[in-house]
Design a protein around this motif. Structure first.
Motif, PDB file in Angstrom:
ATOM      1  N   VAL A  80     -25.783   6.506 -34.926  1.00  0.00           N
ATOM      2  CA  VAL A  80     -25.336   7.877 -34.705  1.00  0.00           C
ATOM      3  C   VAL A  80     -24.734   8.403 -36.002  1.00  0.00           C
ATOM      4  O   VAL A  80     -24.144   7.656 -36.789  1.00  0.00           O
ATOM      5  CB  VAL A  80     -24.296   7.977 -33.567  1.00  0.00           C
ATOM      6  CG1 VAL A  80     -24.936   7.680 -32.232  1.00  0.00           C
ATOM      7  CG2 VAL A  80     -23.117   7.053 -33.827  1.00  0.00           C
ATOM      8  N   THR A  81     -24.891   9.702 -36.210  1.00  0.00           N
ATOM      9  CA  THR A  81     -24.331  10.385 -37.368  1.00  0.00           C
ATOM     10  C   THR A  81     -23.574  11.608 -36.885  1.00  0.00           C
ATOM     11  O   THR A  81     -24.040  12.316 -35.984  1.00  0.00           O
ATOM     12  CB  THR A  81     -25.440  10.824 -38.347  1.00  0.00           C
ATOM     13  OG1 THR A  81     -26.198   9.687 -38.751  1.00  0.00           O
ATOM     14  CG2 THR A  81     -24.838  11.494 -39.581  1.00  0.00           C
ATOM     15  N   THR A  82     -22.417  11.839 -37.473  1.00  0.00           N
ATOM     16  CA  THR A  82     -21.653  13.025 -37.110  1.00  0.00           C
ATOM     17  C   THR A  82     -21.374  13.861 -38.346  1.00  0.00           C
ATOM     18  O   THR A  82     -21.077  13.335 -39.420  1.00  0.00           O
ATOM     19  CB  THR A  82     -20.333  12.659 -36.407  1.00  0.00           C
ATOM     20  OG1 THR A  82     -19.632  13.857 -36.046  1.00  0.00           O
ATOM     21  CG2 THR A  82     -19.438  11.830 -37.309  1.00  0.00           C
ATOM     22  N   ASP A  83     -21.503  15.177 -38.183  1.00  0.00           N
ATOM     23  CA  ASP A  83     -21.283  16.132 -39.260  1.00  0.00           C
ATOM     24  C   ASP A  83     -19.804  16.478 -39.347  1.00  0.00           C
ATOM     25  O   ASP A  83     -19.209  16.942 -38.376  1.00  0.00           O
ATOM     26  CB  ASP A  83     -22.126  17.380 -38.989  1.00  0.00           C
ATOM     27  CG  ASP A  83     -22.071  18.383 -40.119  1.00  0.00           C
ATOM     28  OD1 ASP A  83     -21.313  18.163 -41.081  1.00  0.00           O
ATOM     29  OD2 ASP A  83     -22.780  19.404 -40.038  1.00  0.00           O
ATOM     30  N   LEU A  84     -19.210  16.263 -40.526  1.00  0.00           N
ATOM     31  CA  LEU A  84     -17.795  16.552 -40.719  1.00  0.00           C
ATOM     32  C   LEU A  84     -17.562  17.929 -41.331  1.00  0.00           C
ATOM     33  O   LEU A  84     -16.404  18.345 -41.484  1.00  0.00           O
ATOM     34  CB  LEU A  84     -17.167  15.490 -41.629  1.00  0.00           C
ATOM     35  CG  LEU A  84     -17.247  14.039 -41.144  1.00  0.00           C
ATOM     36  CD1 LEU A  84     -16.608  13.116 -42.167  1.00  0.00           C
ATOM     37  CD2 LEU A  84     -16.607  13.875 -39.780  1.00  0.00           C
ATOM     38  N   GLY A  85     -18.633  18.620 -41.668  1.00  0.00           N
ATOM     39  CA  GLY A  85     -18.499  19.930 -42.293  1.00  0.00           C
ATOM     40  C   GLY A  85     -18.491  19.845 -43.801  1.00  0.00           C
ATOM     41  O   GLY A  85     -18.229  18.782 -44.387  1.00  0.00           O
ATOM     42  N   GLN A  86     -18.818  20.962 -44.462  1.00  0.00           N
ATOM     43  CA  GLN A  86     -18.850  21.062 -45.918  1.00  0.00           C
ATOM     44  C   GLN A  86     -19.742  20.002 -46.554  1.00  0.00           C
ATOM     45  O   GLN A  86     -19.481  19.517 -47.658  1.00  0.00           O
ATOM     46  CB  GLN A  86     -17.440  20.978 -46.507  1.00  0.00           C
ATOM     47  CG  GLN A  86     -16.532  22.119 -46.055  1.00  0.00           C
ATOM     48  CD  GLN A  86     -15.174  22.082 -46.727  1.00  0.00           C
ATOM     49  OE1 GLN A  86     -14.656  21.024 -47.066  1.00  0.00           O
ATOM     50  NE2 GLN A  86     -14.590  23.255 -46.917  1.00  0.00           N
ATOM     51  N   GLY A  87     -20.823  19.649 -45.846  1.00  0.00           N
ATOM     52  CA  GLY A  87     -21.796  18.706 -46.383  1.00  0.00           C
ATOM     53  C   GLY A  87     -21.479  17.247 -46.166  1.00  0.00           C
ATOM     54  O   GLY A  87     -22.289  16.367 -46.508  1.00  0.00           O
TER      55      GLY A  87
ATOM     56  N   TYR B 146     -37.250   7.936 -33.164  1.00  0.00           N
ATOM     57  CA  TYR B 146     -36.816   9.013 -32.272  1.00  0.00           C
ATOM     58  C   TYR B 146     -35.479   9.556 -32.782  1.00  0.00           C
ATOM     59  O   TYR B 146     -34.569   8.785 -33.119  1.00  0.00           O
ATOM     60  CB  TYR B 146     -36.637   8.507 -30.837  1.00  0.00           C
ATOM     61  CG  TYR B 146     -36.128   9.566 -29.885  1.00  0.00           C
ATOM     62  CD1 TYR B 146     -36.909  10.670 -29.554  1.00  0.00           C
ATOM     63  CD2 TYR B 146     -34.854   9.458 -29.321  1.00  0.00           C
ATOM     64  CE1 TYR B 146     -36.436  11.651 -28.689  1.00  0.00           C
ATOM     65  CE2 TYR B 146     -34.382  10.433 -28.450  1.00  0.00           C
ATOM     66  CZ  TYR B 146     -35.182  11.519 -28.142  1.00  0.00           C
ATOM     67  OH  TYR B 146     -34.706  12.492 -27.294  1.00  0.00           O
ATOM     68  N   THR B 147     -35.365  10.865 -32.853  1.00  0.00           N
ATOM     69  CA  THR B 147     -34.138  11.535 -33.278  1.00  0.00           C
ATOM     70  C   THR B 147     -33.767  12.587 -32.249  1.00  0.00           C
ATOM     71  O   THR B 147     -34.636  13.345 -31.786  1.00  0.00           O
ATOM     72  CB  THR B 147     -34.322  12.210 -34.653  1.00  0.00           C
ATOM     73  OG1 THR B 147     -34.727  11.219 -35.609  1.00  0.00           O
ATOM     74  CG2 THR B 147     -33.033  12.860 -35.114  1.00  0.00           C
ATOM     75  N   ALA B 148     -32.494  12.639 -31.867  1.00  0.00           N
ATOM     76  CA  ALA B 148     -32.052  13.604 -30.862  1.00  0.00           C
ATOM     77  C   ALA B 148     -30.632  14.065 -31.170  1.00  0.00           C
ATOM     78  O   ALA B 148     -29.824  13.309 -31.721  1.00  0.00           O
ATOM     79  CB  ALA B 148     -32.104  12.986 -29.465  1.00  0.00           C
ATOM     80  N   THR B 149     -30.351  15.296 -30.807  1.00  0.00           N
ATOM     81  CA  THR B 149     -28.995  15.831 -30.924  1.00  0.00           C
ATOM     82  C   THR B 149     -28.233  15.511 -29.645  1.00  0.00           C
ATOM     83  O   THR B 149     -28.626  15.944 -28.558  1.00  0.00           O
ATOM     84  CB  THR B 149     -29.023  17.349 -31.151  1.00  0.00           C
ATOM     85  OG1 THR B 149     -29.730  17.623 -32.371  1.00  0.00           O
ATOM     86  CG2 THR B 149     -27.609  17.904 -31.255  1.00  0.00           C
ATOM     87  N   LEU B 150     -27.179  14.712 -29.765  1.00  0.00           N
ATOM     88  CA  LEU B 150     -26.388  14.340 -28.592  1.00  0.00           C
ATOM     89  C   LEU B 150     -25.512  15.499 -28.144  1.00  0.00           C
ATOM     90  O   LEU B 150     -25.416  15.812 -26.960  1.00  0.00           O
ATOM     91  CB  LEU B 150     -25.529  13.124 -28.914  1.00  0.00           C
ATOM     92  CG  LEU B 150     -26.286  11.850 -29.315  1.00  0.00           C
ATOM     93  CD1 LEU B 150     -25.301  10.751 -29.687  1.00  0.00           C
ATOM     94  CD2 LEU B 150     -27.199  11.402 -28.185  1.00  0.00           C
ATOM     95  N   LYS B 151     -24.857  16.125 -29.093  1.00  0.00           N
ATOM     96  CA  LYS B 151     -24.093  17.349 -28.905  1.00  0.00           C
ATOM     97  C   LYS B 151     -23.902  17.957 -30.277  1.00  0.00           C
ATOM     98  O   LYS B 151     -24.329  17.375 -31.283  1.00  0.00           O
ATOM     99  CB  LYS B 151     -22.755  17.079 -28.213  1.00  0.00           C
ATOM    100  CG  LYS B 151     -21.798  16.186 -28.986  1.00  0.00           C
ATOM    101  CD  LYS B 151     -20.495  16.013 -28.222  1.00  0.00           C
ATOM    102  CE  LYS B 151     -19.493  15.181 -29.017  1.00  0.00           C
ATOM    103  NZ  LYS B 151     -18.198  15.055 -28.303  1.00  0.00           N
ATOM    104  N   GLU B 152     -23.328  19.112 -30.351  1.00  0.00           N
ATOM    105  CA  GLU B 152     -23.206  19.784 -31.635  1.00  0.00           C
ATOM    106  C   GLU B 152     -22.514  18.886 -32.668  1.00  0.00           C
ATOM    107  O   GLU B 152     -21.414  18.401 -32.465  1.00  0.00           O
ATOM    108  CB  GLU B 152     -22.415  21.084 -31.488  1.00  0.00           C
ATOM    109  CG  GLU B 152     -22.369  21.897 -32.766  1.00  0.00           C
ATOM    110  CD  GLU B 152     -21.649  23.222 -32.596  1.00  0.00           C
ATOM    111  OE1 GLU B 152     -21.539  23.958 -33.583  1.00  0.00           O
ATOM    112  OE2 GLU B 152     -21.203  23.514 -31.460  1.00  0.00           O
ATOM    113  N   GLY B 153     -23.243  18.652 -33.774  1.00  0.00           N
ATOM    114  CA  GLY B 153     -22.685  17.847 -34.846  1.00  0.00           C
ATOM    115  C   GLY B 153     -22.915  16.360 -34.721  1.00  0.00           C
ATOM    116  O   GLY B 153     -22.566  15.600 -35.624  1.00  0.00           O
ATOM    117  N   TRP B 154     -23.526  15.911 -33.627  1.00  0.00           N
ATOM    118  CA  TRP B 154     -23.779  14.492 -33.407  1.00  0.00           C
ATOM    119  C   TRP B 154     -25.277  14.250 -33.251  1.00  0.00           C
ATOM    120  O   TRP B 154     -25.944  14.911 -32.455  1.00  0.00           O
ATOM    121  CB  TRP B 154     -23.058  13.981 -32.156  1.00  0.00           C
ATOM    122  CG  TRP B 154     -21.579  13.903 -32.321  1.00  0.00           C
ATOM    123  CD1 TRP B 154     -20.682  14.929 -32.224  1.00  0.00           C
ATOM    124  CD2 TRP B 154     -20.812  12.739 -32.627  1.00  0.00           C
ATOM    125  NE1 TRP B 154     -19.407  14.491 -32.444  1.00  0.00           N
ATOM    126  CE2 TRP B 154     -19.447  13.141 -32.694  1.00  0.00           C
ATOM    127  CE3 TRP B 154     -21.131  11.400 -32.850  1.00  0.00           C
ATOM    128  CZ2 TRP B 154     -18.424  12.244 -32.968  1.00  0.00           C
ATOM    129  CZ3 TRP B 154     -20.099  10.509 -33.126  1.00  0.00           C
ATOM    130  CH2 TRP B 154     -18.768  10.930 -33.181  1.00  0.00           C
TER     131      TRP B 154
END
Length: 282
Positions: free
Chosen positions: A231-238, A197-205
């Motif tokens: 959990v994975t968070t997007d830091l920007g620029q890849g 199961y994969t879900a977006t917790l909030k933008e970038g998470w």
């Protein structure tokens, strides 16, 4: 020539250059191929609940080439530990598959060949030596996913990573601490089933969770069930960072598992653990 005139000429030249670029882009045929991938550093390499690096850090690369038809090629590489994979320090996975969509469900089917350069059970540091058996393995798979939920089934028609009665049965790799655990026949035909199961917790998470089982034929205290949540968070620029918890049923076969380098080390590759990672997409 005045500054105003110079700026006007520069603006006109820039406009002509932009027009030329857009015209060239319009004329250039769109490629049917798309390449993506990432580099990852992780505190451990966990595969279906088992550490492939003897609890140590991993350096990994993933490359995927997608075709507009739905066909794709995938490549993955990671360091592994020779204590767990005999005479190996590198794993390479080569995938070929096909993706399509039906009734809102994403379907994926294909095969992956896991290859360990130079690896062989006869190179494990034991006496008498095991018979020759390479751990390289072919797995066929099919999966379906929709609305964040996924189900994957894998089937290994070859020996499971080179395991057989000689190296993984009586007097095999599990014998020293768990003599009752291991194979009593061929390991061909092992099956893996995993729900995710994969879900977006909030933008970038992003939340990822999975539970699966690896079933071994002709075995005792060797099949296992595993789970992971992270959990994975997007830091920007890849760039992205992640934290994952890995849990397994810890089958008896892996308790006090002796190093295949015969250096006296013992470890349980099925130990529950936390894994931190950082990735850069390209």
């Amino acid at each position: 020539m005045t500054v105003r005139t110079s700026l006007s000429l520069a603006a006109a030249a820039l406009a002509l250059a932009c027009t030329a670029v857009h015209a060239a882009e319009a004329e250039a045929p769109k490629s049917d191929f798309a390449v993506s991938g990432n580099f990852t550093l992780a505190t451990d390499y966990i595969w279906r609940g088992l550490s492939q690096t003897w609890g140590g850090p991993a350096q990994q690369v993933t490359v995927t080439v997608d075709h507009a038809s739905g066909a794709y090629f995938g490549f993955f590489a990671s360091n592994v530990a020779s204590q767990f994979v005999p005479n190996a320090n590198l794993e390479t996975d080569w995938s070929l598959g096909y993706k399509t969509k039906a009734a809102g469900v994403d379907l994926d089917m294909g095969g992956v060949y896991i290859y360990y350069p130079g690896a062989n059970f006869n190179k494990a540091s034991f006496s008498p030596a095991f018979d020759s058996s390479v751990p390289s393995t072919l797995e066929l798979y099919a999966s379906a996913s929709a609305n964040g939920f996924g189900l994957r089934v894998g089937y290994i028609p070859t020996a499971f990573f080179g395991w057989n009665e000689n190296n993984s049965g009586v007097n095999g790799v599990f014998n020293s601490e768990q003599p009752q655990a291991g194979l009593s026949g061929s390991s061909k035909g092992s099956v893996n089933v995993e729900a995710s199961y994969t879900a977006t917790l909030k933008e970038g998470w992003t939340l990822q969770a999975a539970v699966g089982t690896q079933q071994m034929p002709h075995s005792k205290d060797l099949s296992w069930t595993y789970g992971r949540i992270g959990v994975t968070t997007d830091l920007g620029q890849g760039w992205s960072v992640g934290l994952m918890g890995s849990l397994t049923t810890q089958p008896k076969a892996f308790k006090s598992y002796g190093s295949l380098t015969n250096n006296g080390q013992r470890s349980n590759p099925a130990t529950n653990t936390l894994v931190a990672s950082i990735s850069k997409a390209f």
